[in-house]
Design an enzyme around this catalytic site. Structure first.
Site, PDB file in Angstrom:
ATOM      1  N   ARG A  37      -1.847  -6.967  -3.632  1.00 35.58           N
ATOM      2  CA  ARG A  37      -2.822  -7.745  -2.849  1.00 35.58           C
ATOM      3  C   ARG A  37      -3.276  -9.009  -3.572  1.00 35.58           C
ATOM      4  O   ARG A  37      -4.432  -9.410  -3.437  1.00 35.58           O
ATOM      5  CB  ARG A  37      -4.062  -6.895  -2.515  1.00 35.58           C
ATOM      6  CG  ARG A  37      -3.788  -5.691  -1.649  1.00 35.58           C
ATOM      7  CD  ARG A  37      -3.665  -6.139  -0.206  1.00 35.58           C
ATOM      8  NE  ARG A  37      -3.345  -5.014   0.661  1.00 35.58           N
ATOM      9  CZ  ARG A  37      -4.242  -4.354   1.382  1.00 35.58           C
ATOM     10  NH1 ARG A  37      -5.505  -4.704   1.348  1.00 35.58           N
ATOM     11  NH2 ARG A  37      -3.859  -3.377   2.145  1.00 35.58           N
ATOM     12  N   ARG A  41      -8.349 -11.430  -0.144  1.00 37.27           N
ATOM     13  CA  ARG A  41      -9.701 -11.935   0.105  1.00 37.27           C
ATOM     14  C   ARG A  41     -10.523 -12.284  -1.131  1.00 37.27           C
ATOM     15  O   ARG A  41     -11.575 -12.884  -1.009  1.00 37.27           O
ATOM     16  CB  ARG A  41     -10.475 -10.920   0.950  1.00 37.27           C
ATOM     17  CG  ARG A  41     -10.054 -10.975   2.402  1.00 37.27           C
ATOM     18  CD  ARG A  41     -10.640  -9.833   3.160  1.00 37.27           C
ATOM     19  NE  ARG A  41     -10.187  -8.584   2.590  1.00 37.27           N
ATOM     20  CZ  ARG A  41     -10.625  -7.388   2.969  1.00 37.27           C
ATOM     21  NH1 ARG A  41     -11.541  -7.294   3.898  1.00 37.27           N
ATOM     22  NH2 ARG A  41     -10.148  -6.297   2.418  1.00 37.27           N
ATOM     23  N   ARG A  50      -8.473 -17.944   6.229  1.00 34.49           N
ATOM     24  CA  ARG A  50      -8.650 -16.783   7.114  1.00 34.49           C
ATOM     25  C   ARG A  50      -9.777 -17.008   8.119  1.00 34.49           C
ATOM     26  O   ARG A  50      -9.742 -16.464   9.229  1.00 34.49           O
ATOM     27  CB  ARG A  50      -8.916 -15.571   6.219  1.00 34.49           C
ATOM     28  CG  ARG A  50      -9.133 -14.275   6.874  1.00 34.49           C
ATOM     29  CD  ARG A  50      -7.888 -13.706   7.501  1.00 34.49           C
ATOM     30  NE  ARG A  50      -8.227 -12.389   7.998  1.00 34.49           N
ATOM     31  CZ  ARG A  50      -8.812 -12.164   9.158  1.00 34.49           C
ATOM     32  NH1 ARG A  50      -9.061 -13.165   9.984  1.00 34.49           N
ATOM     33  NH2 ARG A  50      -9.118 -10.943   9.528  1.00 34.49           N
ATOM     34  N   ASP A  86       2.127  -7.612   6.288  1.00 40.83           N
ATOM     35  CA  ASP A  86       1.411  -6.336   6.281  1.00 40.83           C
ATOM     36  C   ASP A  86       2.378  -5.214   6.626  1.00 40.83           C
ATOM     37  O   ASP A  86       3.365  -5.445   7.340  1.00 40.83           O
ATOM     38  CB  ASP A  86       0.251  -6.342   7.283  1.00 40.83           C
ATOM     39  CG  ASP A  86      -0.777  -5.277   6.921  1.00 40.83           C
ATOM     40  OD1 ASP A  86      -1.677  -5.572   6.125  1.00 40.83           O
ATOM     41  OD2 ASP A  86      -0.651  -4.140   7.410  1.00 40.83           O
ATOM     42  N   TYR A 164      -1.173   5.766  10.080  1.00 38.10           N
ATOM     43  CA  TYR A 164      -1.904   4.732  10.822  1.00 38.10           C
ATOM     44  C   TYR A 164      -1.658   4.840  12.321  1.00 38.10           C
ATOM     45  O   TYR A 164      -2.562   4.658  13.133  1.00 38.10           O
ATOM     46  CB  TYR A 164      -1.512   3.335  10.320  1.00 38.10           C
ATOM     47  CG  TYR A 164      -2.215   2.987   9.029  1.00 38.10           C
ATOM     48  CD1 TYR A 164      -3.542   2.554   9.039  1.00 38.10           C
ATOM     49  CD2 TYR A 164      -1.590   3.123   7.805  1.00 38.10           C
ATOM     50  CE1 TYR A 164      -4.207   2.262   7.862  1.00 38.10           C
ATOM     51  CE2 TYR A 164      -2.247   2.834   6.622  1.00 38.10           C
ATOM     52  CZ  TYR A 164      -3.558   2.399   6.657  1.00 38.10           C
ATOM     53  OH  TYR A 164      -4.221   2.121   5.501  1.00 38.10           O
TER      54      TYR A 164
HETATM   55  O1  CP3 Z   1      -0.206  -8.139  -1.874  1.00 41.24           O
HETATM   56  C1  CP3 Z   1      -0.339  -9.128  -1.152  1.00 41.24           C
HETATM   57  O2  CP3 Z   1      -1.152 -10.021  -1.380  1.00 41.24           O
HETATM   58  C2  CP3 Z   1       0.606  -9.280   0.026  1.00 41.24           C
HETATM   59  C3  CP3 Z   1       0.072  -8.923   1.288  1.00 41.24           C
HETATM   60  C4  CP3 Z   1      -0.286  -7.508   1.682  1.00 41.24           C
HETATM   61  C5  CP3 Z   1      -1.303  -7.266   2.646  1.00 41.24           C
HETATM   62  N1  CP3 Z   1      -1.249  -5.947   2.997  1.00 41.24           N
HETATM   63  C6  CP3 Z   1      -2.198  -8.293   3.173  1.00 41.24           C
HETATM   64  C7  CP3 Z   1      -3.502  -7.864   3.731  1.00 41.24           C
HETATM   65  C8  CP3 Z   1       0.309  -6.286   1.390  1.00 41.24           C
HETATM   66  C9  CP3 Z   1       1.376  -5.944   0.371  1.00 41.24           C
HETATM   67  C10 CP3 Z   1      -0.294  -5.311   2.246  1.00 41.24           C
HETATM   68  C11 CP3 Z   1       0.130  -3.903   2.283  1.00 41.24           C
HETATM   69  C12 CP3 Z   1      -0.657  -2.943   3.037  1.00 41.24           C
HETATM   70  N2  CP3 Z   1      -1.299  -3.119   4.231  1.00 41.24           N
HETATM   71  C13 CP3 Z   1      -0.822  -1.585   2.671  1.00 41.24           C
HETATM   72  C14 CP3 Z   1      -0.192  -0.934   1.463  1.00 41.24           C
HETATM   73  C15 CP3 Z   1      -0.939  -1.248   0.246  1.00 41.24           C
HETATM   74  C16 CP3 Z   1      -2.181  -0.462   0.054  1.00 41.24           C
HETATM   75  O3  CP3 Z   1      -3.230  -1.081   0.011  1.00 41.24           O
HETATM   76  O4  CP3 Z   1      -2.080   0.766  -0.056  1.00 41.24           O
HETATM   77  C17 CP3 Z   1      -1.632  -0.980   3.626  1.00 41.24           C
HETATM   78  C18 CP3 Z   1      -2.099   0.461   3.618  1.00 41.24           C
HETATM   79  C19 CP3 Z   1      -1.908  -1.951   4.627  1.00 41.24           C
HETATM   80  C20 CP3 Z   1      -2.692  -1.789   5.869  1.00 41.24           C
HETATM   81  C21 CP3 Z   1      -3.906  -2.610   5.797  1.00 41.24           C
HETATM   82  N3  CP3 Z   1      -3.931  -3.974   5.978  1.00 41.24           N
HETATM   83  C22 CP3 Z   1      -5.211  -2.180   5.511  1.00 41.24           C
HETATM   84  C23 CP3 Z   1      -5.615  -0.737   5.210  1.00 41.24           C
HETATM   85  C24 CP3 Z   1      -6.033  -3.295   5.545  1.00 41.24           C
HETATM   86  C25 CP3 Z   1      -7.527  -3.322   5.424  1.00 41.24           C
HETATM   87  C26 CP3 Z   1      -7.985  -3.053   4.057  1.00 41.24           C
HETATM   88  C27 CP3 Z   1      -8.086  -4.316   3.261  1.00 41.24           C
HETATM   89  O5  CP3 Z   1      -7.705  -4.303   2.082  1.00 41.24           O
HETATM   90  O6  CP3 Z   1      -8.579  -5.284   3.807  1.00 41.24           O
HETATM   91  C28 CP3 Z   1      -5.198  -4.418   5.794  1.00 41.24           C
HETATM   92  C29 CP3 Z   1      -5.621  -5.807   5.880  1.00 41.24           C
HETATM   93  C30 CP3 Z   1      -5.023  -6.797   4.938  1.00 41.24           C
HETATM   94  N4  CP3 Z   1      -3.709  -6.814   4.585  1.00 41.24           N
HETATM   95  C31 CP3 Z   1      -5.718  -7.866   4.302  1.00 41.24           C
HETATM   96  C32 CP3 Z   1      -4.764  -8.534   3.553  1.00 41.24           C
HETATM   97  C33 CP3 Z   1      -4.982  -9.777   2.729  1.00 41.24           C
HETATM   98  C34 CP3 Z   1      -7.187  -8.222   4.491  1.00 41.24           C
HETATM   99  C35 CP3 Z   1      -7.503  -8.421   5.911  1.00 41.24           C
HETATM  100  C36 CP3 Z   1      -8.210  -9.682   6.267  1.00 41.24           C
HETATM  101  O7  CP3 Z   1      -7.868 -10.764   5.782  1.00 41.24           O
HETATM  102  O8  CP3 Z   1      -9.084  -9.560   7.117  1.00 41.24           O
END
Ligand code: CP3
Length: 370
Positions: A37, A41, A50, A86, A164
Site C-alpha cells: 500500500r 492514503r 483522491r 485493487d 469479499y
Molecule cells: O500497494 C499499493 O499501493 C497498490 C495498490 C493496492 C490497493 N489495494 C489500493 C487501495 C493494493 C495492492 C491493494 C490490495 C488490496 N485491496 C487488498 C490486499 C492487501 C491487504 O490489504 O490485505 C485488499 C484486501 C483490498 C481490498 C480493499 N481495498 C480494502 C479492504 C480497502 C479498504 C481498506 C483500506 O486500506 O482503505 C480497499 C481500498 C483501497 N485500495 C485504498 C487503496 C489506496 C484506499 C481507498 C481510498 O482511497 O478510499
C-alpha cells in the site's frame, strides 16, 4: 519478463534489479525494500488526487493509475513500484458491483448460498479485454518508471476474493464465507475454481503488459484452519502459480524471470506447506506476527516482510533499532524488506523515509562487515 510492450515498443533498461536478484537467490549488495500500500492514503498527494476522483475511476484511468503508482517512487528510494489497482477488480469483472466508501469496499448485492453462481457471475468474461485499462496502466507505468525499479503486478487469491464476494465487505469472522466451505463445499469449489482461472488470466496479462514480479494476496488466510486451508486455499494458489508459469513459458517469456510472491496474512499454520511448495512459489511474505528465524529454518527461499506497520509510530531512533533487529533476523540475502501488512493512512512519511533508508544503509554495513 516481457521486454517490449504489447505495441512492440521496447521497455526502458532496468537500472535497479536488486529485488529481482534477491528473488532469484542471487547475492545483493543491499536489501531491497518496498511497502505494501505504498501508493495510498498516507500520502498527501494521493489524498488530494483522491478528493477529485472516485477510487475505481483512478483504477480505470491508466494515466491516473500511473500517476499514483509513481507518487511514492518520487518521494522515496524504493526498490519496486506496485501498480495502483485493487484486488476487487476481479469480482467486478465477473459482474459484481463494488462501491468504495470511506469505510472500505462494499458489495451492495453479495453472493447468497441459495443462488446459482451461473446466474450471478459472468463465467465467460475475457479478463484481458474486460480489464484492458489495468494492462494499459501497467505498460505506461513501466515506461514512465524509466527503469528506476521493477513494477509489481498483483491479484487477490481465490479464498480472499470469495470472502469479499460473500461477506459484502470486511468482516471480523468471515463466518458467512466459511459457512459456504462447510455447507456447500461443491459450490465453494466451483467459485474458487472460477476465481483461480480468472486470477491466472489477470496475472498473465499483467506480465504481458509489463509487470516484472507478481504478488498474490491471501489476506484472509488468518480465518481458516489448516484443514480448510489445505482443502480450499492452498491448492488454488499452487494451481495459479504453476499455470501462470506454464502460460508465460508458452508465450515465450522465461518462466523463471517473473518471481511470484505469496503473502498469506495470518497463515502461521500454513508456513510448513508454503515453504515446501517447491518451484511454483518464489517468495513467501510474512506478516508482523510471524517469526523470521523459525521460517528461515524451514526454507532457503526468499522471504519478504515483516515490520509491524505500527512501528512507524515510534521515534526514529527506535525505528532504526527495530529495522536493525528485523535485518538481523532475516539476514541480508534472499530477503525483501517490507512491512508485515499494508501501511496505515496515518503513517508519518518522514518515518517511512527513515525505514527505507535504514534498510539500505544497515544492510550495506552488514554485508561489508562480513
Ligand atoms: O500497494 C499499493 O499501493 C497498490 C495498490 C493496492 C490497493 N489495494 C489500493 C487501495 C493494493 C495492492 C491493494 C490490495 C488490496 N485491496 C487488498 C490486499 C492487501 C491487504 O490489504 O490485505 C485488499 C484486501 C483490498 C481490498 C480493499 N481495498 C480494502 C479492504 C480497502 C479498504 C481498506 C483500506 O486500506 O482503505 C480497499 C481500498 C483501497 N485500495 C485504498 C487503496 C489506496 C484506499 C481507498 C481510498 O482511497 O478510499
Amino acid at each position: 519478463m516481457a521486454h517490449v510492450d504489447p505495441s512492440g515498443k521496447a521497455f526502458p533498461t532496468l537500472l535497479n534489479d536488486c529485488i529481482l536478484r534477491a528473488a532469484r537467490g542471487e547475492p545483493t549488495d543491499f536489501v531491497p525494500v518496498w511497502i505494501m500500500r505504498q501508493a495510498g492514503r498516507y500520502l498527501p498527494e494521493f489524498r488530494e488526487l483522491r478528493s477529485k476522483h472516485p477510487f475505481f475511476e483512478i483504477c480505470e484511468t491508466p494515466d491516473l493509475a500511473c500517476q499514483v503508482t509513481l507518487m511514492p517512487i518520487k518521494r522515496f528510494d524504493l526498490d519496486a513500484a506496485i501498480i495502483f489497482s485493487d484486488i476487487l477488480i476481479i469480482p467486478q469483472a465477473l459482474g459484481m458491483e463494488v462501491l468504495m466508501s470511506g469505510k472500505g469496499p462494499e458489495f451492495p448485492d453479495p453472493l447468497k448460498q441459495d443462488e446459482n453462481l451461473e446466474d450471478r457471475l459472468d463465467f465467460n468474461v475475457v479478463i484481458e479485454n474486460r480489464l484492458s485499462h489495468a494492462y494499459k496502466a501497467i505498460s505506461i507505468t513501466r515506461h514512465a518508471l524509466e527503469g528506476r525499479c521493477p513494477l509489481i503486478g498483483f491479484s487477490g487469491a481465490p479464498w480472499t476474493l470469495m470472502c469479499y464476494m460473500i461477506e459484502g465487505g470486511g468482516s471480523k469472522t468471515m463466518s458467512k464465507a466459511k459457512k459456504w466451505l462447510y455447507q456447500e463445499p461443491g459450490k465453494s469449489r466451483q467459485l474458487l475454481d472460477l476465481l483461480a482461472e480468472k486470477v491466472t488470466d489477470h496475472l498473465v496479462s499483467q506480465v504481458k503488459s509489463g509487470a516484472q514480479l507478481v504478488q498474490i494476496f491471501e489476506s484472509n488466510a488468518e480465518y481458516l484452519t489448516l484443514d480448510l486451508f489445505r482443502e480450499f486455499a492452498l491448492p488454488q494458489i499452487l494451481k495459479i502459480c504453476s499455470n501462470f508459469k506454464n502460460r508465460l513459458q508458452a508465450l515465450g517469456i522465461d518462466k523463471n524471470s517473473v518471481p511470484v510472491i505469496v503473502f498469506a496474512k495470518g497463515g502461521h499454520y500454513a508456513m510448513d506447506d508454503l515453504t515446501k511448495a517447491e518451484n511454483s512459489i518464489d517468495i513467501i511474505g510474512l506478516d508482523w506476527t510471524m517469526d523470521p528465524l523459525s521460517v528461515r529454518q524451514k526454507t532457503n527461499k526468499c522471504l519478504q516482510g515483516n515490520l509491524d506497520p505500527c512501528a512507524l509510530y515510534t521515534n526514529s531512533l527506535e525505528l532504526t533499532e527495530k529495522t536493525r533487529q528485523m535485518l538481523n533476523r532475516f539476514g541480508t540475502q534472499n530477503y525483501i524488506a517490507n512491512l508485515g501488512h499494508g501501511i496505515y493512512p496515518d503513517a508519518d512519511f518522514d518515518r517511512v523515509k527513515t525505514f527505507i533508508d535504514n534498510v539500505h544503509s544497515i544492510s550495506r554495513q552488514m554485508n561489508s562487515s562480513k
